[in-house]
Design an enzyme around this catalytic site. Sequence first.
Site, PDB file in Angstrom:
ATOM      1  N   ARG A  73      -3.305  -5.544  -7.003  1.00 42.29           N
ATOM      2  CA  ARG A  73      -3.219  -4.071  -7.045  1.00 42.29           C
ATOM      3  C   ARG A  73      -4.522  -3.519  -6.475  1.00 42.29           C
ATOM      4  O   ARG A  73      -5.604  -3.897  -6.932  1.00 42.29           O
ATOM      5  CB  ARG A  73      -3.060  -3.664  -8.507  1.00 42.29           C
ATOM      6  CG  ARG A  73      -2.856  -2.211  -8.748  1.00 42.29           C
ATOM      7  CD  ARG A  73      -2.818  -1.938 -10.245  1.00 42.29           C
ATOM      8  NE  ARG A  73      -1.582  -2.373 -10.890  1.00 42.29           N
ATOM      9  CZ  ARG A  73      -1.449  -2.486 -12.216  1.00 42.29           C
ATOM     10  NH1 ARG A  73      -2.453  -2.217 -13.033  1.00 42.29           N
ATOM     11  NH2 ARG A  73      -0.304  -2.878 -12.746  1.00 42.29           N
ATOM     12  N   ARG A 142      -9.482   2.080 -14.921  1.00 42.73           N
ATOM     13  CA  ARG A 142      -8.528   1.701 -13.865  1.00 42.73           C
ATOM     14  C   ARG A 142      -8.573   2.693 -12.704  1.00 42.73           C
ATOM     15  O   ARG A 142      -9.405   3.574 -12.656  1.00 42.73           O
ATOM     16  CB  ARG A 142      -7.110   1.677 -14.459  1.00 42.73           C
ATOM     17  CG  ARG A 142      -6.938   0.779 -15.669  1.00 42.73           C
ATOM     18  CD  ARG A 142      -6.908  -0.653 -15.228  1.00 42.73           C
ATOM     19  NE  ARG A 142      -6.544  -1.552 -16.315  1.00 42.73           N
ATOM     20  CZ  ARG A 142      -5.312  -1.971 -16.589  1.00 42.73           C
ATOM     21  NH1 ARG A 142      -4.277  -1.537 -15.893  1.00 42.73           N
ATOM     22  NH2 ARG A 142      -5.085  -2.828 -17.570  1.00 42.73           N
ATOM     23  N   LYS A 205      -7.564  -1.363 -21.703  1.00 40.96           N
ATOM     24  CA  LYS A 205      -7.529  -0.583 -20.461  1.00 40.96           C
ATOM     25  C   LYS A 205      -7.915   0.868 -20.720  1.00 40.96           C
ATOM     26  O   LYS A 205      -7.728   1.392 -21.830  1.00 40.96           O
ATOM     27  CB  LYS A 205      -6.145  -0.660 -19.832  1.00 40.96           C
ATOM     28  CG  LYS A 205      -5.042  -0.214 -20.751  1.00 40.96           C
ATOM     29  CD  LYS A 205      -3.685  -0.177 -20.064  1.00 40.96           C
ATOM     30  CE  LYS A 205      -3.112  -1.537 -19.765  1.00 40.96           C
ATOM     31  NZ  LYS A 205      -1.689  -1.514 -19.382  1.00 40.96           N
ATOM     32  N   LYS A 207      -7.809   4.783 -18.687  1.00 43.13           N
ATOM     33  CA  LYS A 207      -7.256   5.459 -17.505  1.00 43.13           C
ATOM     34  C   LYS A 207      -7.728   6.903 -17.420  1.00 43.13           C
ATOM     35  O   LYS A 207      -7.722   7.608 -18.428  1.00 43.13           O
ATOM     36  CB  LYS A 207      -5.725   5.422 -17.569  1.00 43.13           C
ATOM     37  CG  LYS A 207      -5.174   4.012 -17.558  1.00 43.13           C
ATOM     38  CD  LYS A 207      -3.668   3.997 -17.576  1.00 43.13           C
ATOM     39  CE  LYS A 207      -3.139   2.578 -17.429  1.00 43.13           C
ATOM     40  NZ  LYS A 207      -1.670   2.522 -17.501  1.00 43.13           N
ATOM     41  N   CYS A 427       9.912   1.581 -13.374  1.00 45.71           N
ATOM     42  CA  CYS A 427       8.822   0.602 -13.278  1.00 45.71           C
ATOM     43  C   CYS A 427       9.324  -0.645 -12.552  1.00 45.71           C
ATOM     44  O   CYS A 427      10.511  -0.774 -12.252  1.00 45.71           O
ATOM     45  CB  CYS A 427       8.332   0.231 -14.673  1.00 45.71           C
ATOM     46  SG  CYS A 427       9.490  -0.820 -15.549  1.00 45.71           S
ATOM     47  N   CYS A 472      10.734  -2.167 -20.565  1.00 46.56           N
ATOM     48  CA  CYS A 472      10.231  -2.482 -21.911  1.00 46.56           C
ATOM     49  C   CYS A 472       9.488  -1.265 -22.433  1.00 46.56           C
ATOM     50  O   CYS A 472       9.302  -0.289 -21.705  1.00 46.56           O
ATOM     51  CB  CYS A 472       9.340  -3.734 -21.862  1.00 46.56           C
ATOM     52  SG  CYS A 472       7.620  -3.401 -21.459  1.00 46.56           S
ATOM     53  N   CYS A 476       5.428   2.029 -18.348  1.00 43.88           N
ATOM     54  CA  CYS A 476       4.764   2.099 -17.041  1.00 43.88           C
ATOM     55  C   CYS A 476       5.298   3.197 -16.121  1.00 43.88           C
ATOM     56  O   CYS A 476       4.596   3.631 -15.213  1.00 43.88           O
ATOM     57  CB  CYS A 476       4.843   0.745 -16.346  1.00 43.88           C
ATOM     58  SG  CYS A 476       3.997  -0.551 -17.257  1.00 43.88           S
TER      59      CYS A 476
HETATM   60 FE1  SRM Z   1       1.838  -0.824 -16.596  1.00 43.49          FE
HETATM   61  C1  SRM Z   1       1.444  -3.783 -18.123  1.00 43.49           C
HETATM   62  C2  SRM Z   1       3.189  -2.388 -13.981  1.00 43.49           C
HETATM   63  C3  SRM Z   1       1.555   2.021 -14.855  1.00 43.49           C
HETATM   64  C4  SRM Z   1       1.424   0.894 -19.558  1.00 43.49           C
HETATM   65  N1  SRM Z   1       2.175  -2.779 -16.173  1.00 43.49           N
HETATM   66  C5  SRM Z   1       1.890  -3.858 -16.957  1.00 43.49           C
HETATM   67  C6  SRM Z   1       2.092  -5.157 -16.170  1.00 43.49           C
HETATM   68  C7  SRM Z   1       0.800  -5.490 -15.505  1.00 43.49           C
HETATM   69  C8  SRM Z   1       2.649  -6.341 -16.972  1.00 43.49           C
HETATM   70  C9  SRM Z   1       1.629  -7.306 -17.542  1.00 43.49           C
HETATM   71  O1  SRM Z   1       0.772  -6.892 -18.337  1.00 43.49           O
HETATM   72  O2  SRM Z   1       1.702  -8.480 -17.182  1.00 43.49           O
HETATM   73  C10 SRM Z   1       3.149  -4.667 -15.143  1.00 43.49           C
HETATM   74  C11 SRM Z   1       3.200  -5.455 -13.837  1.00 43.49           C
HETATM   75  C12 SRM Z   1       4.591  -5.461 -13.281  1.00 43.49           C
HETATM   76  C13 SRM Z   1       4.687  -6.055 -11.930  1.00 43.49           C
HETATM   77  O3  SRM Z   1       5.331  -7.103 -11.769  1.00 43.49           O
HETATM   78  O4  SRM Z   1       4.155  -5.459 -10.979  1.00 43.49           O
HETATM   79  C14 SRM Z   1       2.815  -3.194 -15.068  1.00 43.49           C
HETATM   80  N2  SRM Z   1       2.179  -0.331 -14.754  1.00 43.49           N
HETATM   81  C15 SRM Z   1       2.827  -1.087 -13.836  1.00 43.49           C
HETATM   82  C16 SRM Z   1       3.137  -0.298 -12.580  1.00 43.49           C
HETATM   83  C17 SRM Z   1       3.076  -1.117 -11.299  1.00 43.49           C
HETATM   84  C18 SRM Z   1       4.527   0.344 -12.741  1.00 43.49           C
HETATM   85  C19 SRM Z   1       5.154   0.892 -11.493  1.00 43.49           C
HETATM   86  O5  SRM Z   1       6.294   0.479 -11.241  1.00 43.49           O
HETATM   87  O6  SRM Z   1       4.551   1.694 -10.791  1.00 43.49           O
HETATM   88  C20 SRM Z   1       2.078   0.811 -12.711  1.00 43.49           C
HETATM   89  C21 SRM Z   1       0.771   0.433 -12.065  1.00 43.49           C
HETATM   90  C22 SRM Z   1      -0.230   1.527 -12.186  1.00 43.49           C
HETATM   91  C23 SRM Z   1      -1.508   1.280 -11.443  1.00 43.49           C
HETATM   92  O7  SRM Z   1      -1.486   1.389 -10.217  1.00 43.49           O
HETATM   93  O8  SRM Z   1      -2.533   1.050 -12.089  1.00 43.49           O
HETATM   94  C24 SRM Z   1       1.902   0.869 -14.219  1.00 43.49           C
HETATM   95  N3  SRM Z   1       1.450   1.097 -17.118  1.00 43.49           N
HETATM   96  C25 SRM Z   1       1.496   2.150 -16.252  1.00 43.49           C
HETATM   97  C26 SRM Z   1       1.536   3.386 -16.963  1.00 43.49           C
HETATM   98  C27 SRM Z   1       1.662   4.764 -16.344  1.00 43.49           C
HETATM   99  C28 SRM Z   1       0.347   5.404 -16.071  1.00 43.49           C
HETATM  100  O9  SRM Z   1      -0.718   4.834 -16.254  1.00 43.49           O
HETATM  101  O10 SRM Z   1       0.372   6.571 -15.638  1.00 43.49           O
HETATM  102  C29 SRM Z   1       1.520   3.078 -18.321  1.00 43.49           C
HETATM  103  C30 SRM Z   1       1.660   4.065 -19.494  1.00 43.49           C
HETATM  104  C31 SRM Z   1       0.424   4.845 -19.733  1.00 43.49           C
HETATM  105  C32 SRM Z   1      -0.511   4.081 -20.604  1.00 43.49           C
HETATM  106  O11 SRM Z   1      -1.302   3.303 -20.078  1.00 43.49           O
HETATM  107  O12 SRM Z   1      -0.420   4.230 -21.823  1.00 43.49           O
HETATM  108  C33 SRM Z   1       1.455   1.636 -18.400  1.00 43.49           C
HETATM  109  N4  SRM Z   1       1.420  -1.357 -18.560  1.00 43.49           N
HETATM  110  C34 SRM Z   1       1.356  -0.488 -19.613  1.00 43.49           C
HETATM  111  C35 SRM Z   1       1.197  -1.250 -20.820  1.00 43.49           C
HETATM  112  C36 SRM Z   1       1.088  -0.680 -22.251  1.00 43.49           C
HETATM  113  C37 SRM Z   1      -0.312  -0.368 -22.617  1.00 43.49           C
HETATM  114  C38 SRM Z   1      -0.461   0.013 -24.051  1.00 43.49           C
HETATM  115  O13 SRM Z   1      -1.294   0.856 -24.343  1.00 43.49           O
HETATM  116  O14 SRM Z   1       0.225  -0.526 -24.902  1.00 43.49           O
HETATM  117  C39 SRM Z   1       1.202  -2.618 -20.444  1.00 43.49           C
HETATM  118  C40 SRM Z   1       1.082  -3.840 -21.357  1.00 43.49           C
HETATM  119  C41 SRM Z   1      -0.314  -4.129 -21.785  1.00 43.49           C
HETATM  120  O15 SRM Z   1      -1.287  -3.537 -21.316  1.00 43.49           O
HETATM  121  O16 SRM Z   1      -0.430  -4.982 -22.641  1.00 43.49           O
HETATM  122  C42 SRM Z   1       1.356  -2.639 -19.018  1.00 43.49           C
HETATM  123 FE1  SF4 Z   2       8.145  -2.149 -16.853  1.00 48.47          FE
HETATM  124 FE2  SF4 Z   2       7.357  -3.050 -19.235  1.00 48.47          FE
HETATM  125 FE3  SF4 Z   2       6.813  -4.440 -17.075  1.00 48.47          FE
HETATM  126 FE4  SF4 Z   2       5.614  -2.095 -17.475  1.00 48.47          FE
HETATM  127  S1  SF4 Z   2       5.347  -3.901 -18.700  1.00 48.47           S
HETATM  128  S2  SF4 Z   2       6.487  -2.870 -15.558  1.00 48.47           S
HETATM  129  S3  SF4 Z   2       7.247  -0.952 -18.550  1.00 48.47           S
HETATM  130  S4  SF4 Z   2       8.881  -3.963 -17.876  1.00 48.47           S
END
Ligand code: SRM
Ligand code: SF4
Length: 551
Positions: A73, A142, A205, A207, A427, A472, A476
């Site tokens: 990323r 981030r 993390k 943001k 997502c 899930c 995201c």
């Molecule tokens: Fe996310 C984890 C994809 C925005 C909350 N997110 C993940 C992971 C990395 C899975 C992992 O931990 O192994 C996903 C990778 C999937 C893949 O195969 O690419 C993933 N998140 C994404 C993206 C690519 C979704 C998308 O389709 O666009 C977004 C990348 C953003 C970026 O460029 O940095 C993405 N993730 C978000 C957002 C939205 C935002 O930030 O505006 C959220 C919700 C806001 C927040 O952070 O609370 C978000 N992602 C999470 C979480 C839950 C965090 C928590 O507080 O519990 C996880 C899981 C974790 O961190 O344990 C996670």
């Molecule tokens: Fe989607 Fe959950 Fe994976 Fe984020 S962690 S990309 S919400 S399935």
Amino acid sequence: MSQNESPVERIKKNSHGLRGTLKESLKDEHTGAIREDDQSLIKFHGMYMQDDRDRREERAAKKLERLYSFMIRLRLPGGLLKPNEWVGLHHIAGEHTTGVIKITTRQTVQLHGILKSHIKPTIKAFDQMRLDSIAACGDVNRNVTCSAHPSYSPIFQEIFEYADKISYELLPKTRAYYEVWLDEEKLAEVNEEDPLYQDRYLPRKFKIAVAVPPYNDVDIFTNDAGLIAVVEKGKLTGFNVTAGGGLGTTHGNPDTYPRLADVLGYVSKEDAIKALYAIATVQRDYGNRSDRKLSRLKYTIDKMGLPAFKAEVEKRLGFDFETPRKADLKFRHDEYGWHKNHQGLWYYTAFVESGRVLDTEEVQLKQAFLEIAQAEKANFRFTCNQNLIVADIKEEDKAFVENILSTYGVIANTEKASPVRRNALACVAFNTCPLALAEAQRYLPSLITKVEELMGKHKIQQEGISIRMTGCPNGCARPYISEIGFVGTNYGRYNLHLGSDVIGTRLNKFYKENLDEEQILAELDGLFGRYSSGRKKKESFGDFVVREGIV
Ligand code: SRM
Ligand code: SF4
């Protein structure tokens, strides 16, 4: 180290500035994976180890290890790529990855499917264009997002530079990225002391977003911290500072919840970055380091209480926040099509379904953007709604760009998409996300087709109701702040959430559990019928379901 600290805390502290044994892991040719501790560390370098989940069974049957690969990323504050960078990204995607350029919900891009032996060449190729993936993931600040469409405000450029400065000020100081991936020599005299992250980094993390009213495309209140620009007499004076947003939850764990940020108050533009830095240090010192499910800033604030948290930030700043000033947010969807800014430059916002830039029979997004970039006729700006703005086009180049966009079907693709499709977010989920319980980007487009039919039946097809789906509960695609949110529970099943407002200041509410497609469509059929006949003039679907007491 406290006995209660989570294993990741140990990994961070013992990592020698995020180096761990990454070099050894990379050299090991017996496996496509890297060592377990390194899997946590690689995130701080903007990468995740993944495997092809579609092929797990087949590989297991053949007694082969999982088909491991890596996702990278980029760190792109404000989401801008210059033409030569787009050309480079296009070729890197072709040579080392699945080929799909994925625009994320945080205004940057991801590339999937990179084999271990291709990581260094990929990072080197990015580095030649001065692009990096440092801190795009991990327990650090981030990618900093910022309102994307320059035509909305003359102060856009100034704000964009803030995003860049914030990202820079909050970068980890270690040179590990350059040593591990770019073979830089370790220099004893380089001072890696890191006053912000120390050796423990943040508990989780972190943001940051910057919004330029009236535009809330960044979904400012879902960020750990944020700045809302205050513009007085046409000039940027300062920002209203927000803190405590976050969406991730865990099914079955009632201690986890989505939360929108609070506004702490106003600061001058000179003090804004200091305020964000102070917020990050309070989170560093007070955040939960034993349970990672409860370690985001939102929980720190709720545990301390907002007044105590704010007082601690003010103590570290050496001054108090002023009363928030007027900065009204009015909408957050992308404005598609052609727009012109105050300097006479043109912008075309192209619809990119689920942020997947690729060539299909119907629309050749990759080819179109490549040809525009090769001709150096535009910059490329990503939006937090997973779309792409072909940007900063001179009047004399507009016809050239328009011709390419039209030849490759980009304009038709954007114009024919219904309002509901254009506003939808999904997502990644399967096949790469290890946490996915259900499909999202591979499924939502076909569900939307069925939703469009229902909307047509109830004569509400012109409504751009926001629909967001995640595989899930991590959130995201920010499903908890959409009018209709689908949160995956199991393969083919989703919890249905209803009732956000259109500007992103109200969370939706849980409505029905574990629905399959048939049940989803039956629910929406009923709800759309009620909305069609019972709504007030200009009332949004989200407001309607709240007023009617449906949620
Ligand atoms: Fe996310 C984890 C994809 C925005 C909350 N997110 C993940 C992971 C990395 C899975 C992992 O931990 O192994 C996903 C990778 C999937 C893949 O195969 O690419 C993933 N998140 C994404 C993206 C690519 C979704 C998308 O389709 O666009 C977004 C990348 C953003 C970026 O460029 O940095 C993405 N993730 C978000 C957002 C939205 C935002 O930030 O505006 C959220 C919700 C806001 C927040 O952070 O609370 C978000 N992602 C999470 C979480 C839950 C965090 C928590 O507080 O519990 C996880 C899981 C974790 O961190 O344990 C996670
Ligand atoms: Fe989607 Fe959950 Fe994976 Fe984020 S962690 S990309 S919400 S399935």
